[in-house]
Write an enzyme that holds these catalytic residues in place. Structure first.
Site, PDB file in Angstrom:
ATOM      1  N   THR A 253      -1.409   3.707  -3.466  1.00 28.53           N
ATOM      2  CA  THR A 253      -2.777   4.194  -3.694  1.00 28.53           C
ATOM      3  C   THR A 253      -2.724   5.705  -3.833  1.00 28.53           C
ATOM      4  O   THR A 253      -2.022   6.381  -3.078  1.00 28.53           O
ATOM      5  CB  THR A 253      -3.705   3.782  -2.537  1.00 28.53           C
ATOM      6  OG1 THR A 253      -3.712   2.347  -2.460  1.00 28.53           O
ATOM      7  CG2 THR A 253      -5.135   4.248  -2.767  1.00 28.53           C
ATOM      8  N   PHE A 255      -4.745   9.134  -3.584  1.00 24.34           N
ATOM      9  CA  PHE A 255      -5.919   9.699  -2.920  1.00 24.34           C
ATOM     10  C   PHE A 255      -6.162  11.108  -3.445  1.00 24.34           C
ATOM     11  O   PHE A 255      -5.213  11.834  -3.763  1.00 24.34           O
ATOM     12  CB  PHE A 255      -5.693   9.776  -1.404  1.00 24.34           C
ATOM     13  CG  PHE A 255      -5.638   8.435  -0.718  1.00 24.34           C
ATOM     14  CD1 PHE A 255      -4.492   7.663  -0.755  1.00 24.34           C
ATOM     15  CD2 PHE A 255      -6.740   7.949  -0.031  1.00 24.34           C
ATOM     16  CE1 PHE A 255      -4.432   6.431  -0.117  1.00 24.34           C
ATOM     17  CE2 PHE A 255      -6.702   6.717   0.611  1.00 24.34           C
ATOM     18  CZ  PHE A 255      -5.540   5.949   0.565  1.00 24.34           C
TER      19      PHE A 255
HETATM   20  O1  LIG Z   1      -9.491   0.115   3.930  1.00 14.81           O
HETATM   21  C1  LIG Z   1      -8.640   0.997   4.042  1.00 14.81           C
HETATM   22  O2  LIG Z   1      -7.774   1.001   4.899  1.00 14.81           O
HETATM   23  C2  LIG Z   1      -8.652   2.082   3.071  1.00 14.81           C
HETATM   24  O3  LIG Z   1      -8.100   3.106   3.348  1.00 14.81           O
HETATM   25  C3  LIG Z   1      -9.306   1.851   1.750  1.00 14.81           C
HETATM   26  C4  LIG Z   1      -8.356   1.396   0.670  1.00 14.81           C
HETATM   27  C5  LIG Z   1      -9.078   1.467  -0.722  1.00 14.81           C
HETATM   28  O4  LIG Z   1     -10.207   1.886  -0.828  1.00 14.81           O
HETATM   29  O5  LIG Z   1      -8.434   1.084  -1.701  1.00 14.81           O
HETATM   30  C6  LIG Z   1      -7.209   2.279   0.590  1.00 14.81           C
HETATM   31  C7  LIG Z   1      -5.961   1.846   0.330  1.00 14.81           C
HETATM   32  C8  LIG Z   1      -5.671   0.436   0.084  1.00 14.81           C
HETATM   33  O6  LIG Z   1      -5.506   0.336  -1.309  1.00 14.81           O
HETATM   34  C9  LIG Z   1      -6.759  -0.459   0.502  1.00 14.81           C
HETATM   35  C10 LIG Z   1      -7.966   0.004   0.844  1.00 14.81           C
END
Ligand SMILES: O=C(O)C(=O)C[C@]1(C(=O)O)C=C[C@@H](O)C=C1
Length: 371
Positions: A253, A255
């Site tokens: 992911t 950020f």
């Molecule tokens: O729910 C979490 O733990 C988050 O940090 C959110 C979140 C997102 O929004 O995509 C972040 C990373 C992962 O891909 C899954 C969920």
């Protein structure tokens, strides 16, 4: 339509002349490159201020003190000063908390129930930064945050990639065979789609992964598990039933790091610039917009389109028999160049000649690490 628009800019033929100089003054990075050209953009901005309970004056006060950050201020708090406070969405144990700590190693990570609250906390000087997910390698874009980037006036000052390893967890004594349901963030559920289908579990979406773990622990749920991080399992005292359950082992992911002030873009390391713009209707107009980068050998790393909300219905041009126009778009583009690079400035100046709206969301160091 498109042809007439190109002709209507005789000072900037397409493609641009090869003799383009670098002598132009620098583009103001602060917000929009120019005031919105059309009333509908003013409407979007006004709607966003209203949504945040701010009037134009209040908003002006909030943003009256732009103090650009240098890129050395990016990743750490001042060593002898207070710890940097960084807002993230979710509860402790969320991936976003880990991403905030990766982005700002000594920070105090501040949980927020929704993405919007994280934006507001920075705007209201309650925290110093926000770290929010923008895209995932399996699940794609996090559209809500694209929309919020436009509605709020924060600056992207960095990016951080985080490898997401999902675990299935449950209360102690509960086995995989006992589970009927699984709770998690929708992105996390989507990232584990095949595995959860194989196990025949009913998916239930909640606000964040760690929140799912907290819920099943607090309510001593016996027929449901949670998909979350191993850190969340530890915090909420849950038993990990399976590890690395995402459908692809490369689950990353990206950020964004957000601040009230932009950073001073440099050329000492690879930089990325994020912009948002909209265009008139017409054949080839998006091609023309993207060509301003291609012609200057600037690589695009991401393009996303989002509906332009709150715009009054406008009538399409004569070619579509005067029927109303429902689908207007905003285009979000990331390109691999710094705003300190005159070539990037020229590309944006060129785009600005025919874009109906253009805003620089940030120019910031690229996260070139492999995660
Ligand atoms: O729910 C979490 O733990 C988050 O940090 C959110 C979140 C997102 O929004 O995509 C972040 C990373 C992962 O891909 C899954 C969920």
């Amino acid at each position: 339509m498109a042809a007439s628009r190109i002709i209507s800019h005789p000072h900037r033929p397409f493609p641009p002349p090869p003799s383009e100089t670098h002598a132009h003054s620098s583009i103001n990075l602060n917000f929009a490159l120019h005031p919105p050209k059309r009333c509908r953009f003013a409407c979007v901005l006004r709607a966003s201020l209203k949504e945040n309970h701010l009037n134009d004056k209040g908003a002006a006060d909030l943003f009256a003190l732009p103090r650009p950050l240098t890129s050395t201020q990016l990743s750490d708090s001042v060593s002898d000063g207070p710890r940097l406070q960084v807002a993230y969405q979710g509860v402790p144990g969320a991936y976003s908390e880990s991403a905030a700590q990766k982005a700002y190693p000594n920070c105090e990570a501040v949980p927020c129930p929704q993405f919007e609250n994280a934006f507001q906390k920075v705007e209201r000087w309650l925290v110093d930064r926000a770290v929010l997910p923008i895209e995932n390698s399996l699940g794609g874009s996090i559209h809500r945050n694209y929309d919020l980037l436009l509605r709020h006036r924060l600056h992207i000052v960095g990016e951080v990639k985080y490898a997401v390893h999902h675990c299935l967890m449950a209360n102690h004594g509960v086995q995989l065979e006992d589970l009927k349901r699984v709770l998690s963030h929708p992105q996390a559920l989507a990232q584990c789609e095949h595995t959860l289908t194989k196990w025949g579990l009913v998916r239930e979406a909640v606000d964040d992964t760690a929140g799912a773990a907290q819920y099943i622990a607090m309510h001593e749920v016996k027929d449901a598990g949670a998909v979350a991080s191993s850190a969340a399992a530890k915090i909420y005292g849950l038993n990990i039933l399976a590890q690395d359950i995402q459908d692809d082992c490369d689950n990353v992911t990206r950020f964004l790091m957000l601040a009230r002030e932009p950073i001073i873009p440099g050329t000492d390391r690879p930089f990325k610039t994020s912009i948002v713009f909209s265009l008139e209707e017409g054949p080839g107009i998006l091609f023309k917009a993207l060509a301003v980068f291609a012609l200057r050998q600037i690589n695009l790393s991401k393009i996303e389109s989002r509906p332009l909300r709150n715009s009054p219905l406008r009538m399409a041009d004569d070619n579509s028999n005067g029927s109303p126009k429902y689908f207007d778009y905003l285009f979000y583009v990331d390109f691999e160049a710094s705003m300190a690079d005159p070539t990037a400035q020229n590309a944006l100046r060129h785009l600005n000649e025919f874009a109906t709206f253009l805003r620089v969301l940030g120019s910031y160091p690229m996260d070139t690490s492999t995660v």
